[in-house]
Design an enzyme around this catalytic site. Structure first.
Site, PDB file in Angstrom:
ATOM      1  N   LYS A  92       0.811  -1.217   0.000  1.00  0.00           N
ATOM      2  CA  LYS A  92       0.000   0.000   0.000  1.00  0.00           C
ATOM      3  C   LYS A  92       0.847   1.270   0.000  1.00  0.00           C
ATOM      4  CE  LYS A  92      -4.222  -1.769   0.192  1.00  0.00           C
ATOM      5  NZ  LYS A  92      -5.150  -1.597  -0.971  1.00  0.00           N
ATOM      6  N   GLU A 114      -9.584   5.836   3.431  1.00  0.00           N
ATOM      7  CA  GLU A 114     -10.361   4.753   4.017  1.00  0.00           C
ATOM      8  C   GLU A 114      -9.403   3.603   4.280  1.00  0.00           C
ATOM      9  OE1 GLU A 114      -9.821   5.122   0.876  1.00  0.00           O
ATOM     10  OE2 GLU A 114      -9.193   3.087   0.342  1.00  0.00           O
ATOM     11  N   SER A 387       1.535  -9.704  -0.814  1.00  0.00           N
ATOM     12  CA  SER A 387       1.276  -8.269  -0.763  1.00  0.00           C
ATOM     13  C   SER A 387       1.517  -7.639   0.600  1.00  0.00           C
ATOM     14  CB  SER A 387      -0.155  -7.989  -1.221  1.00  0.00           C
ATOM     15  OG  SER A 387      -1.061  -8.760  -0.457  1.00  0.00           O
TER      16      SER A 387
END
Lengths: 408, 280
Positions: A92, A114, A387
């Protein structure tokens, strides 16, 4: 595959995508698109981002051959793209830093985001701390409970975490609240959307900032010093909104021999409805509009958005990025699912055999890679996008598995 | 893109022109209350709407509930969730409108909902059924004109107005684009934000209305944030219509249907009178 022209000038990916938002936000989206296109052409911007990715995020992240896991399965060789080793513990940060730099460029000093699993919230809070921006993160109260360590991390990083108590109190509702905040403060605020969804240009921006994963991984696979010295046969990634998946898929799109497989959250199984597998449940998922983009949406007959379930907060979402819907229609990528149980088993197995504790989201991709590896010959190569790391999930997994944690 | 001129005004389109006619170019305005279909229950909605009309509504905005109303503040969110929890659906919403028409409702009605329930119902089927049920227009806050080609065509053939929204953030370029495609009237969002009554209206509201007025002769109705009669009166000085929603729902919570009717009556009186009151 020939020319891949998506998105078109209106932000459409074939019949998907677009810009379905209140008029108040339309000028901001137009301005964001202009700023992004200018920044993409600006060598100084690209250099600044590259520099931060190298010196702050720790890129490039390595590719690791999962020898013991592969031997355990007794099939294809499994390689892991180690986004869990990026600063903040997940992919991210790639997008969060890119967009935070864009916000600075646009003169916006307030960032909202969010978060579901908390990884995007942590990444955004981190980027905001680094660049000296005000940061507010919206998070469903159900997710705050199951990802408590990340709530504390965000607060330590100086972000304000606002619990969202409406609807299902998960990612969907956090996005609703973030959009409402943005509608109200759009003149001073950048909405740092964390997944490859939402209104145009977000799916494009997120794809571009996350494609660093695939570019690195492709070069690493081809390099015999760190990889197998050839392209993988299959690339596997989990798909919530789909940012890590689109990031690793995109640079492989024109390698026609490389299968691209997205893994959705099968939850407690498709039949009972407690899942977030948008592509696997034609009874509940139809093309619709959620959060500004047209894609597959889990909904009831009346167009009310369905509640979803996954053991992983980051995959627990009723819609999916529009580009995934298009890649599926084109037959260029295929989508399947792993259940909570399969993900938990993979979580435990990867921890024990490789010394890598994956995020529960990434464990879905690992779970499917295990199935594929069994079916494929020994000389086949599977690349899994790992990830994120699983520290944030320890409490959840402990609750489910108990102290012993001997699964698999 | 479908930028060709709209056909000469049809029956349902002229309903809006007729409804706004007494107020165009005056310092008074049409009163347009918003009410969620299915609230406080599917059975009671008809009574509530009839009271709003008795109180002086010139036209109505009736909402079809959606699970994720991202343009709405807490008051309308709660009301529409409450309606959904009681089994409200698109089809039932249309049925309530049909009942209202059968019981004599004559004023123009715009149905407000989000795009997803319309897609799920089927765009063509929705437009056809809405027109048959007695709607005169649609308001879809998450569908800007860029995505509106198909629905615009359908609305044109079924004589429904497709009412677009303009916001204080709208650029001159977007105002030009939107007024060119608008039918019925334009819905001006008073505040940069979501629905819900505010203590204060933005000081530049009059300027915003004038900015739009330079581009169009269509009626301009202002909504979002207006709750008190003095605010409604101030808006009526500059706009052709005043839309009030959240404050009426709050009135219901505090005093039931009588309180709703009382507030509606004072709002209607405020926008219908010409006397000098507070200004913006």
């Amino acid at each position: 595959m020939g020319e891949y022209p998506w998105p078109d000038e209106h932000g459409h990916y074939g019949p998907y995508g677009g810009r379905f938002v209140p008029e108040t936000l339309m000028p901001a989206l137009e301005a964001l698109e202009r700023a992004f296109r200018e920044a993409s052409r600006d060598a100084a911007f690209r250099q600044e981002l590259d520099h931060l990715l190298r010196t702050y995020v720790g890129r490039p992240t390595p590719v690791t051959y999962a020898r013991r896991l592969s031997e355990h399965v007794g099939g294809a060789r499994i390689y892991l793209k180690r986004e869990d080793l990026a600063h903040t513990g997940a992919h991210k940060i790639n997008n969060a830093l890119g967009q935070a730099l864009l916000a600075v460029r646009m003169g916006k000093r307030r960032i909202i985001a969010e978060t579901g699993a908390g990884q995007h919230g942590v990444a955004t809070a981190t980027a905001a701390a680094l660049l000296g921006l005000e940061c507010v993160v919206y998070m469903g109260t159900v997710d705050m409970e199951r990802q408590r360590p990340n709530v504390f991390r965000m607060r330590l990083l100086g972000a304000q975490v606002r619990g969202v108590d409406s609807g299902s109190r998960t990612l969907k509702d956090a996005i609703n609240e973030a959009i409402r905040d943005w509608v109200t403060h759009v003149r001073t605020t950048h909405y740092l959307l964390g997944s490859a969804l939402g209104p145009h240009p977000y799916p494009l921006i997120v794809r571009e900032f996350q494609s660093v994963i695939g570019r690195e991984a492709r070069a690493q696979m081809l390099d015999p010093r760190v990889g197998p010295g050839r392209l993988p046969d299959v690339v596997v990634a989990c798909v919530g909104g789909g940012s890590n998946a689109i990031g690793i898929f995109h640079p492989f799109l024109e390698d026609e021999g490389v299968r691209l497989v997205g893994v959705e959250a099968g939850g407690q199984g498709i039949a009972g409805g407690a899942h977030a597998a948008r592509f696997a449940d034609p009874r509940r998922a139809r093309v619709g509009v959620l959060h500004g983009t047209r894609s597959y949406v889990l909904q009831d007959e009346d167009g009310q958005i369905a509640s979803t379930h996954s053991v992983s907060a980051g995959l627990d979402y009723a819609s999916v990025g529009p580009e995934h819907a298009l890649l599926r229609d084109m037959g260029r990528a295929e989508y399947t699912y792993a259940t909570d149980k399969e993900a938990l088993d993979a979580f435990a197995l990867l921890s024990r055999l490789e010394g890598i504790i994956p995020a529960l989201e990434s464990a879905h991709a690992v779970a499917h890679a295990l199935k594929l590896a069994r079916e494929l010959p020994r000389d086949a190569v599977i690349l899994v996008n790992l990830s994120g790391r699983g520290d944030k999930d320890l409490e959840t997994v402990q609750k489910i598995l108990g102290e012993g944690a001997t699964v698999g | 893109m479908g930028l060709q001129a709209v056909d000469p005004p049809q029956r349902e389109l002229t309903a809006w022109a007729r409804g706004f006619a007494p107020y165009m170019g005056t310092r008074r305005a049409a009163f347009m209350p918003y009410w969620p279909l299915g609230y406080p229950s599917p059975q009671q909605t008809v009574d509530y709407v009839q009271r709003l009309v008795a109180a002086g509504a010139d036209m109505l905005e009736l909402g079809i509930p959606f699970s994720d109303p991202l343009a709405d503040g807490p008051t309308i969110q709660e009301a529409t969730q409450h309606a959904l929890a009681q089994g409200m659906t698109v089809a039932r919403g249309l049925h309530i409108l049909r009942t209202l028409r059968e019981e004599g409702l004559r004023i123009p009605v715009a149905l407000m909902t989000y795009i997803n329930p319309i897609l799920a119902y089927g765009q063509e089927r929705f437009v056809k059924d809405a027109a048959e049920a007695g709607a005169n227009g649609l308001i879809i806050p998450d569908m800007p004109p860029e995505e509106g080609d198909e629905l615009e065509g359908l609305c044109r053939s079924h004589h429904l107005a497709l009412i677009y929204l303009l916001a204080p953030t709208s650029t001159e370029e977007r105002i030009r684009l939107i007024v060119r495609r608008a039918t019925g009237f334009l819905y001006l969002v008073s505040v940069t934000g979501i629905t819900g009554a505010r203590e204060q209206l933005p000081p530049d509201l009059a300027e915003f209305v004038h900015r739009v007025r330079e581009h169009t002769s269509l009626p301009l109705a202002v909504g979002f944030g207006i709750g008190r009669p003095d605010q409604a009166r101030a808006v009526a000085r500059v706009a052709d219509g005043v839309i009030v929603g959240s404050a009426l729902i709050r009135a219901d919570r505090e005093g039931g249907i009588e309180a709703v009717e009382a507030l509606a009556r004072s709002l209607a009186r405020a926008v219908h009178t010409d006397e000098e009151g507070s200004t913006l």
